[in-house]
Write a protein that holds these residues in place. Structure first.
Motif, mmCIF file in Angstrom:
data_model
loop_
_atom_site.group_PDB
_atom_site.id
_atom_site.type_symbol
_atom_site.label_atom_id
_atom_site.label_comp_id
_atom_site.label_asym_id
_atom_site.label_seq_id
_atom_site.Cartn_x
_atom_site.Cartn_y
_atom_site.Cartn_z
ATOM 1 N N LEU A 1 -4.209 0.121 -9.243
ATOM 2 C CA LEU A 1 -4.180 -1.182 -9.896
ATOM 3 C C LEU A 1 -2.756 -1.649 -10.198
ATOM 4 O O LEU A 1 -2.518 -2.851 -10.395
ATOM 5 C CB LEU A 1 -4.998 -1.138 -11.187
ATOM 6 N N ASP A 2 -1.819 -0.735 -10.240
ATOM 7 C CA ASP A 2 -0.418 -1.106 -10.440
ATOM 8 C C ASP A 2 0.201 -1.696 -9.168
ATOM 9 O O ASP A 2 1.280 -2.297 -9.234
ATOM 10 C CB ASP A 2 0.405 0.111 -10.886
ATOM 11 N N ASP A 3 -0.463 -1.523 -8.042
ATOM 12 C CA ASP A 3 0.046 -2.023 -6.761
ATOM 13 C C ASP A 3 -0.243 -3.517 -6.651
ATOM 14 O O ASP A 3 -1.396 -3.943 -6.593
ATOM 15 C CB ASP A 3 -0.628 -1.265 -5.620
ATOM 16 N N GLU A 4 0.790 -4.328 -6.603
ATOM 17 C CA GLU A 4 0.604 -5.782 -6.544
ATOM 18 C C GLU A 4 0.003 -6.245 -5.223
ATOM 19 O O GLU A 4 -0.462 -7.389 -5.103
ATOM 20 C CB GLU A 4 1.934 -6.494 -6.774
ATOM 21 N N HIS A 5 -0.019 -5.375 -4.233
ATOM 22 C CA HIS A 5 -0.599 -5.718 -2.928
ATOM 23 C C HIS A 5 -2.061 -5.285 -2.811
ATOM 24 O O HIS A 5 -2.660 -5.408 -1.749
ATOM 25 C CB HIS A 5 0.208 -5.069 -1.803
ATOM 26 N N LEU A 6 -2.627 -4.801 -3.905
ATOM 27 C CA LEU A 6 -3.987 -4.271 -3.853
ATOM 28 C C LEU A 6 -5.024 -5.365 -3.590
ATOM 29 O O LEU A 6 -4.960 -6.452 -4.169
ATOM 30 C CB LEU A 6 -4.321 -3.576 -5.174
ATOM 31 N N ILE B 1 -18.038 -10.741 4.631
ATOM 32 C CA ILE B 1 -16.882 -9.936 4.247
ATOM 33 C C ILE B 1 -16.159 -10.652 3.116
ATOM 34 O O ILE B 1 -15.732 -11.804 3.257
ATOM 35 C CB ILE B 1 -15.929 -9.721 5.436
ATOM 36 N N THR B 2 -16.048 -9.958 1.985
ATOM 37 C CA THR B 2 -15.405 -10.529 0.804
ATOM 38 C C THR B 2 -14.192 -9.688 0.436
ATOM 39 O O THR B 2 -14.277 -8.457 0.385
ATOM 40 C CB THR B 2 -16.374 -10.570 -0.395
ATOM 41 N N ALA C 1 -9.272 -12.737 -7.854
ATOM 42 C CA ALA C 1 -9.250 -13.989 -7.099
ATOM 43 C C ALA C 1 -9.738 -13.737 -5.668
ATOM 44 O O ALA C 1 -9.402 -12.721 -5.047
ATOM 45 C CB ALA C 1 -7.846 -14.575 -7.075
ATOM 46 N N THR C 2 -10.520 -14.681 -5.144
ATOM 47 C CA THR C 2 -11.082 -14.538 -3.804
ATOM 48 C C THR C 2 -10.037 -14.913 -2.750
ATOM 49 O O THR C 2 -9.508 -16.034 -2.758
ATOM 50 C CB THR C 2 -12.321 -15.429 -3.636
ATOM 51 N N ASP D 1 -16.787 -7.855 -6.389
ATOM 52 C CA ASP D 1 -16.437 -7.965 -7.805
ATOM 53 C C ASP D 1 -16.887 -6.728 -8.594
ATOM 54 O O ASP D 1 -16.206 -6.276 -9.517
ATOM 55 C CB ASP D 1 -17.003 -9.248 -8.418
ATOM 56 N N ARG D 2 -18.030 -6.149 -8.207
ATOM 57 C CA ARG D 2 -18.468 -4.915 -8.858
ATOM 58 C C ARG D 2 -17.567 -3.739 -8.469
ATOM 59 O O ARG D 2 -17.324 -2.839 -9.284
ATOM 60 C CB ARG D 2 -19.911 -4.607 -8.484
#
Length: 287
Positions: free
Chosen positions: A134-139, A165-166, A173-174, A274-275
Motif C-alpha cells: 500500500l505504500d507503493d504509489e504505483h499499486l 476487467i476492473t 479510483a477506477t 473494491d473488496r
C-alpha cells in the motif's frame, strides 16, 4: 472386496486400530477378524509403510491373565494418566515437547496451540508485507468477473462468453472497467455492452506496464488467457516481476486453522476489485 485406504491417522475411525495398537491397550486385545482397512503412512524410522487396520469390536482379549496384567502395569515406566486433563486413556499417553504425558486429545490441542503461535507470527509478517504494497504509489488491484457461456444443446458447459476487467488504484479510483467479448460476434451469451477485446487489451497492457499489480491469484486470469489464445490474440497483460497474489497473504493474515489438521483454511475470494482492495487494507491494518 476393496478395503478402504487411509493416508493419515486423523481420518481413521476410532473403531479401527493396528495390531500393535490393540496390544498396547490397557487391557490388551488381539484381532479376531480380517483387516478392515489399511493406512499408508510412515513407520517409526520415518520410512513409508502400509499397516493393516482391524475392527476393535471384532477383537478378543489376549491370553494374559489379570494377575499378569497387574504385574505388567506395576512395571510400567510411562504414565497412563494424562497430566493435563487427568484422563486414564485405554491407549498409552503421548509425550509432549516439554515432557508431559498427554492423552490423544490433549496432545492434539497442544499441537494446535503450537501451530497457532506459528500462525500468529505468519499473520504479522503478512500485515507487514501488505503495508509495503500500500505504500507503493504505483499499486493497482485487478479483478476479473466472467460471464458464463451458454451451454451446448447437449448441456455441455462452454468457456466464458465475456470478462469484465476492473482495475483500481490504491485510493479506490477506477482506472479501467470494461467488459470484453471472449467469443465470436455470432456466438450468443456475451452482454450487449461487451466490446472487442483487442483495443481494450492494448489499453490495459499500457496501463499496467509500470504498475505494481495485486490480484487474488494469477489463476483468475486463466480463462481469459485461454479465450485470447482461441481468438489468436497474444498479449503480455501483466508486468513481469510486478504481480502479487493476495490469497497467500490473506491466508497467513487470517491465521484460521483447521481444527482437525492444524493447517490454514483457504480464505474466501473477495470477488470484486473494491473488496480486494478492502481486504488488502485490512491485512495491512493487522486487525
Amino acid at each position: 472386496m476393496t478395503l478402504p485406504v487411509y493416508t493419515w491417522w486423523g481420518e481413521v475411525p476410532t473403531h479401527l486400530a493396528t495390531r500393535t495398537r490393540l496390544a498396547e491397550l490397557d487391557l490388551p486385545r488381539q484381532p479376531a477378524g480380517p483387516a478392515r482397512a489399511t493406512i499408508d503412512t510412515r513407520n517409526a524410522l520415518g520410512k513409508k509403510a502400509t499397516f493393516d487396520l482391524y475392527d476393535v469390536r471384532e477383537s478378543i482379549p489376549t491370553q494374559a491373565s489379570a494377575a499378569q496384567l497387574a504385574a505388567a502395569a506395576a512395571r510400567r515406566t510411562k504414565p497412563r494418566t494424562c497430566q493435563d486433563c487427568g484422563a486414564h486413556p485405554d491407549t498409552p499417553c503421548t509425550q509432549s515437547a516439554d515432557g508431559r504425558a498427554l492423552c490423544d486429545t490433549c496432545a492434539h490441542i497442544d499441537r494446535l496451540r503450537a501451530r497457532q503461535q506459528e500462525a500468529a507470527a505468519d499473520s504479522r509478517q503478512a500485515a507487514a508485507s501488505a503495508v509495503g504494497l500500500l505504500d507503493d504509489e504505483h499499486l493497482v488491484v485487478l479483478a476479473v468477473d466472467y460471464t458464463p457461456g451458454e451451454p451446448t444443446a447437449a448441456g455441455t458447459p462452454r468457456p466464458p462468453a465475456a470478462a469484465r476487467i476492473t482495475v483500481l488504484d490504491r485510493d479506490g479510483a477506477t482506472l479501467h472497467d470494461r467488459t470484453l467479448r471472449l467469443t465470436g460476434p455470432r456466438t450468443p451469451g456475451a452482454p450487449a455492452h461487451a466490446i472487442d477485446p483487442a483495443p481494450a487489451l492494448a489499453d490495459l497492457t499500457n496501463l499496467l506496464a509500470e504498475r505494481t499489480v495485486v490480484l487474488w491469484t494469477p489463476g483468475d486470469l486463466d480463462p481469459l488467457h485461454d479465450a485470447l489464445r482461441r481468438l489468436k490474440l497474444t498479449t503480455a497483460l501483466l508486468p513481469e516481476g510486478r504481480v502479487n497474489s493476495l490469497r497467500p497473504a490473506a491466508t497467513q493474515w487470517r491465521a484460521d486453522l483447521d481444527p482437525r489438521t492444524g493447517e490454514p483454511r483457504r480464505p474466501t475470494p473477495p470477488g470484486t476489485a473494491d473488496r480486494l482492495l478492502l481486504l488488502l487494507r485490512r491485512v495491512a491494518a493487522g486487525g
